[in-house]
Enzyme design. Structure first.
Site, PDB file in Angstrom:
ATOM      1  N   TRP A 104      -0.243   4.438  -1.710  1.00  0.00           N
ATOM      2  CA  TRP A 104      -1.569   4.901  -2.144  1.00  0.00           C
ATOM      3  C   TRP A 104      -2.140   3.995  -3.232  1.00  0.00           C
ATOM      4  O   TRP A 104      -3.347   3.752  -3.257  1.00  0.00           O
ATOM      5  CB  TRP A 104      -1.527   6.363  -2.608  1.00  0.00           C
ATOM      6  CG  TRP A 104      -1.240   7.310  -1.488  1.00  0.00           C
ATOM      7  CD1 TRP A 104      -0.172   8.151  -1.377  1.00  0.00           C
ATOM      8  CD2 TRP A 104      -2.032   7.532  -0.296  1.00  0.00           C
ATOM      9  NE1 TRP A 104      -0.244   8.860  -0.199  1.00  0.00           N
ATOM     10  CE2 TRP A 104      -1.364   8.510   0.475  1.00  0.00           C
ATOM     11  CE3 TRP A 104      -3.227   6.986   0.187  1.00  0.00           C
ATOM     12  CZ2 TRP A 104      -1.861   8.962   1.707  1.00  0.00           C
ATOM     13  CZ3 TRP A 104      -3.718   7.435   1.416  1.00  0.00           C
ATOM     14  CH2 TRP A 104      -3.042   8.409   2.157  1.00  0.00           C
ATOM     15  N   ASP A 174      -4.867   8.909  -9.993  1.00  0.00           N
ATOM     16  CA  ASP A 174      -4.832   9.630  -8.720  1.00  0.00           C
ATOM     17  C   ASP A 174      -3.708  10.652  -8.854  1.00  0.00           C
ATOM     18  O   ASP A 174      -2.534  10.294  -8.840  1.00  0.00           O
ATOM     19  CB  ASP A 174      -4.558   8.636  -7.582  1.00  0.00           C
ATOM     20  CG  ASP A 174      -4.394   9.319  -6.223  1.00  0.00           C
ATOM     21  OD1 ASP A 174      -4.475  10.555  -6.149  1.00  0.00           O
ATOM     22  OD2 ASP A 174      -4.196   8.587  -5.228  1.00  0.00           O
ATOM     23  N   LYS A 198      -2.871  19.111  -1.218  1.00  0.00           N
ATOM     24  CA  LYS A 198      -1.448  19.199  -1.547  1.00  0.00           C
ATOM     25  C   LYS A 198      -1.182  20.440  -2.412  1.00  0.00           C
ATOM     26  O   LYS A 198      -0.461  21.318  -2.001  1.00  0.00           O
ATOM     27  CB  LYS A 198      -0.957  17.935  -2.254  1.00  0.00           C
ATOM     28  CG  LYS A 198      -0.625  16.790  -1.304  1.00  0.00           C
ATOM     29  CD  LYS A 198      -1.790  15.916  -0.942  1.00  0.00           C
ATOM     30  CE  LYS A 198      -1.421  14.805   0.024  1.00  0.00           C
ATOM     31  NZ  LYS A 198      -2.194  13.599  -0.180  1.00  0.00           N
TER      32      LYS A 198
HETATM   33  C1  LIG Z   1      -2.691  12.362   0.150  1.00  0.00           C
HETATM   34  C2  LIG Z   1      -2.952  11.345  -0.875  1.00  0.00           C
HETATM   35  C3  LIG Z   1      -4.090  10.531  -0.853  1.00  0.00           C
HETATM   36  C4  LIG Z   1      -5.099  10.583   0.277  1.00  0.00           C
HETATM   37  O1  LIG Z   1      -5.876  11.712   0.177  1.00  0.00           O
HETATM   38  P1  LIG Z   1      -7.113  11.982   1.137  1.00  0.00           P
HETATM   39  O2  LIG Z   1      -7.683  13.227   0.537  1.00  0.00           O
HETATM   40  O3  LIG Z   1      -6.572  12.163   2.518  1.00  0.00           O
HETATM   41  O4  LIG Z   1      -8.038  10.828   1.054  1.00  0.00           O
HETATM   42  C5  LIG Z   1      -4.282   9.642  -1.883  1.00  0.00           C
HETATM   43  N1  LIG Z   1      -3.411   9.540  -2.892  1.00  0.00           N
HETATM   44  C6  LIG Z   1      -2.300  10.296  -2.945  1.00  0.00           C
HETATM   45  C7  LIG Z   1      -1.352  10.145  -4.097  1.00  0.00           C
HETATM   46  C8  LIG Z   1      -2.039  11.223  -1.941  1.00  0.00           C
HETATM   47  O5  LIG Z   1      -0.929  11.981  -1.995  1.00  0.00           O
END
Ligand SMILES: *Cc1c(COP(=O)(O)O)cnc(C)c1O
Length: 362
Positions: A104, A174, A198
């Protein structure tokens, strides 16, 4: 009525608290006597406005967000934030710094490079992202616009357990896969973003926590929907928000409040993860954890077995035993258990027991 629920270890979208789903079912066609579903309401109505503002104030309360911050509800997932962050903050003559701890982070950096200059401040790629870089004091170039960090690495199963000091350089995180799982000092960050699917609710809503001085600094000459200041000015109601997702978010936050808040959730998350890590550590190498111990994630537990054949057998038998989502991310293979907030202690215990008996029989 007996209720069969999967033992859900999906990485995302992932398990939601049963009580939250049941409340949503009860209110689905008639929200609190309105004669309507939340999905059918005007986003300008009093009923919806209350849901929207409750979700926001619950986030302030649970995450202990200082008053000099704002909370936004956006769309486009964490992936759109990979673009919005550099688009708003990576100005001419500046560089963006990225801490590389997994797939990511790589995606986030790639988007920044399309919009300006960006560099890797540290990386554990050479160690297959088994660990978090050891950073006491980071040396960042003085023209750094911001430092981007991925607090929890969903695919590789590693997590930052403390955050770097960046001085005057804004820290952007993030937190998609560990927001709401533990107390965090929000004041260290200029901006935090998280896709909801999540720990926060269903996919479709992205939470952004942003310091007000960053909103002021953000660019105003970019497309309207990608401007943080517009969404902040309009209380995330510039256009139709993902209203049902925000309603679910509100209910998940109420559930979190009733379950000990972040301190309580963290305590339980540590215990849940320990059940599975102990099964790995006590297996004499039958199960091999991907992450180095001090970098282990409390949310995503990535592990391998001796060979792919044995992994296939493990996953097939786990499936028959009612477990869902234990396969590793398609990019890395192996196995992964995601034990987010809504995954129960009982289900983690069941997984541990399954792992022990599978080892015994193989
Ligand atoms: C799942 C995830 C993403 C992607 O998220 P989307 O909402 O599908 O764009 C980005 N960063 C992390 C750390 C993730 O776990």
């Amino acid at each position: 009525m007996s209720l069969t629920r999967a033992k859900n270890f999906n990485a995302g979208p992932s398990a939601l608290p049963l009580s939250v789903l049941q409340k949503a079912a009860e209110e689905l066609v008639n929200y609190q006597g309105s004669g309507m579903s939340v999905m059918e309401m005007s986003h300008r109505s009093k009923e919806y406005e209350a849901i929207h503002n409750d979700a926001k104030s619950l986030l302030f309360e649970l995450l202990n967000i200082p008053t000099e911050y704002d909370v936004l509800f956006l769309q486009g997932g964490a992936s759109l934030q990979f673009t919005m962050v550099p688009m708003n903050f990576l100005k001419e003559g500046k560089k963006a710094a990225y801490l590389m701890t997994g797939a990511w982070s790589e995606k986030a950096l790639a988007e920044a490079k399309k919009l300006g200059e960006a560099y890797e401040a540290a990386s554990t790629k050479n160690e297959k992202y088994r660990s978090i870089p050891d950073i006491k004091e980071l040396t960042l170039s003085p023209d750094t616009a911001y430092l981007h960090i991925t607090s929890n690495n969903t695919i590789h199963g590693t997590q930052w357990h403390s955050f770097p000091e960046t001085g005057n350089i804004p820290l952007v995180a993030d937190m998609s896969s560990d927001i709401l799982s533990r107390p965090v000092d929000i004041s260290k960050f200029a901006l935090i973003y998280a896709g909801a699917q999540k720990n926060l609710g269903p996919s479709g809503v992205t939470v952004v926590i942003i310091r007000k001085d960053s909103i002021e600094e953000a660019r105003k000459d970019i497309p309207t929907m990608l401007r943080y200041d517009i969404h902040a000015d309009k209380n995330s109601l510039y256009n139709t928000p993902p209203a049902y997702g925000i309603y679910m978010l509100k209910n998940v936050l109420s559930w979190a409040k009733d379950n000990g808040g972040l301190e309580g959730l963290k305590e339980l998350n540590v215990k849940k993860a320990a059940l599975i890590y102990d099964a790995i550590d006590q297996s004499n190498g039958f199960y091999q954890g991907h992450a180095e111990k001090e970098s282990r994630s409390y949310m995503n537990i990535a592990f391998r077995l001796a060979n792919e054949e044995l992994e296939k057998k493990f996953l097939a038998e786990a499936k028959n035993a009612g477990f869902v989502g234990l396969n590793g991310h398609r990019s890395v293979g192996g196995c992964r258990a995601s034990a987010y907030n809504a995954v129960t202690y009982e289900n983690c215990l069941a997984l541990r027991d399954f792992m022990l008996s599978f080892q015994k029989n193989n």
